[in-house]
Design an enzyme around this catalytic site. Structure first.
Site, mmCIF file in Angstrom:
data_model
loop_
_atom_site.group_PDB
_atom_site.id
_atom_site.type_symbol
_atom_site.label_atom_id
_atom_site.label_comp_id
_atom_site.label_asym_id
_atom_site.label_seq_id
_atom_site.Cartn_x
_atom_site.Cartn_y
_atom_site.Cartn_z
ATOM 1 N N ASP A 67 0.730 -1.223 -0.085
ATOM 2 C CA ASP A 67 -0.019 -0.194 -0.037
ATOM 3 C C ASP A 67 0.929 1.074 0.033
ATOM 4 O O ASP A 67 2.366 1.055 0.127
ATOM 5 C CB ASP A 67 -0.762 0.107 1.093
ATOM 6 C CG ASP A 67 -0.190 -0.221 2.591
ATOM 7 O OD1 ASP A 67 1.010 -0.139 2.673
ATOM 8 O OD2 ASP A 67 -1.059 -0.145 3.610
ATOM 9 N N ASN A 137 -7.249 -0.199 14.357
ATOM 10 C CA ASN A 137 -8.695 -0.248 13.732
ATOM 11 C C ASN A 137 -8.893 -1.810 13.063
ATOM 12 O O ASN A 137 -9.796 -1.929 12.442
ATOM 13 C CB ASN A 137 -9.234 0.790 12.903
ATOM 14 C CG ASN A 137 -8.546 1.173 11.817
ATOM 15 O OD1 ASN A 137 -7.454 0.339 11.512
ATOM 16 N ND2 ASN A 137 -8.756 2.100 11.083
ATOM 17 N N HIS A 139 -7.363 -2.454 10.345
ATOM 18 C CA HIS A 139 -7.085 -2.482 9.021
ATOM 19 C C HIS A 139 -5.752 -3.311 8.684
ATOM 20 O O HIS A 139 -4.876 -3.727 9.323
ATOM 21 C CB HIS A 139 -6.867 -1.162 8.292
ATOM 22 C CG HIS A 139 -5.704 -0.414 8.641
ATOM 23 N ND1 HIS A 139 -5.316 0.986 8.312
ATOM 24 C CD2 HIS A 139 -4.407 -0.811 9.151
ATOM 25 C CE1 HIS A 139 -4.133 1.308 8.524
ATOM 26 N NE2 HIS A 139 -3.417 0.297 9.156
ATOM 27 N N GLU A 144 -9.583 -0.805 4.772
ATOM 28 C CA GLU A 144 -10.130 -0.235 6.065
ATOM 29 C C GLU A 144 -11.453 -0.751 6.512
ATOM 30 O O GLU A 144 -12.044 -1.413 5.695
ATOM 31 C CB GLU A 144 -10.471 1.414 5.809
ATOM 32 C CG GLU A 144 -9.094 2.147 5.334
ATOM 33 C CD GLU A 144 -8.092 2.465 6.379
ATOM 34 O OE1 GLU A 144 -7.753 1.376 7.309
ATOM 35 O OE2 GLU A 144 -7.718 3.386 6.548
#
Ligand code: F6R
Length: 241
Positions: A67, A137, A139, A144
């Site tokens: 990413d 979170n 991810h 996400e």
């Protein structure tokens, strides 16, 4: 999902490094994918040292990036590209840029960028091994919470938690809002996925990842749908189990 727990982060990184070396020995032309961020750094260092000592040869491997922050390139300290090049690619003898397919966060045409990276993975008939960190979170890459599970490369709006945490990577305020990432499909189709977490701050998300059925709300749980998934954690990350 297999779970491997280690007393210390150092022992975890060493075991991960040794495992990756075994993969490369078995399949020297593997397509490998390593996350940026802090989690893999010790493992990457182990691999770079091993390569320098001649214990492993990445010369026939290919690499795809996981990413990147949209709007950032290698020039920016804290970008995924800068992290991976400084900690790994630039330290490995015997590899050149043609073996590495990295997202260009500065590309004007992000759709074309997605297609370029999708094509690279498809040309190699999928990814042999992925080393993934877990965001606070849940991810993975920039997949996400709430991500579509049927995606390959895509551009995504960053979750508020990701934006908040992002400040730890940069020397100055970057105001990142979007990411470009390999998709959940790449992850579930990879031959092997290693999810890694260390430190007490990851203990809650590790507990949730292990004890929640696969759901896009916590993308790290989707790794359980991969062909072969293993979770490497140190004692601190395992402290809520
Ligand atoms: C980075 C990436 C992210 C990180 C995750 C954990 O390329 O894909 O998903 O792996 O945010 O970050 P760290 O390791 O810094 O805690």
């Amino acid at each position: 999902m297999n779970i491997k727990k280690f007393l210390t982060t150092e022992l975890m990184a060493e075991a991960a490094g040794k495992h990756i070396i075994e993969i490369v020995k078995k399949k020297p032309d593997s397509l490998l994918c390593f996350a940026g961020g802090d989690t893999p750094l010790m493992t990457l260092n182990y691999l770079a040292e091993a390569a320098k000592q001649g214990e492993v040869d990445f010369g026939k491997c290919s690499f795809v990036s996981l990413d990147e922050w949209v709007g950032l390139g290698k020039e920016t300290n804290g970008s995924c590209k800068q992290t991976l090049f400084d900690h790994f690619f630039d330290r490995i003898p015997n590899i050149d840029d043609s073996q590495i397919c990295f997202f260009d966060g500065l590309a004007i045409d992000m759709d074309a960028e997605c297609k370029r990276v999708d094509h690279f993975v498809a040309k190699h008939e999928g990814i042999d091994f992925m080393l993934l960190g877990i965001g606070m979170n849940g991810h993975i890459g920039f997949n996400e919470p709430g991500v579509r599970v049927d995606t390959y490369c895509h551009v995504i709006d960053l979750d508020p938690v990701t934006k908040k945490v992002s400040v730890k990577y940069f020397d100055e305020e970057m105001n990142v809002t979007r990411g470009i990432s390999l998709g959940i499909q790449h992850i579930t189709e990879a031959a092997e996925v290693m999810l890694m977490a260390n430190g007490e701050k990851k203990a809650d998300i590790v507990e949730l990842t292990i004890n929640t059925e696969p759901t896009a709300d916590i993308p790290s749980t989707l790794v359980k749908n991969s062909k072969h998934a293993v979770l490497y954690i140190d004692d601190a990350a395992a402290s809520k189990l």
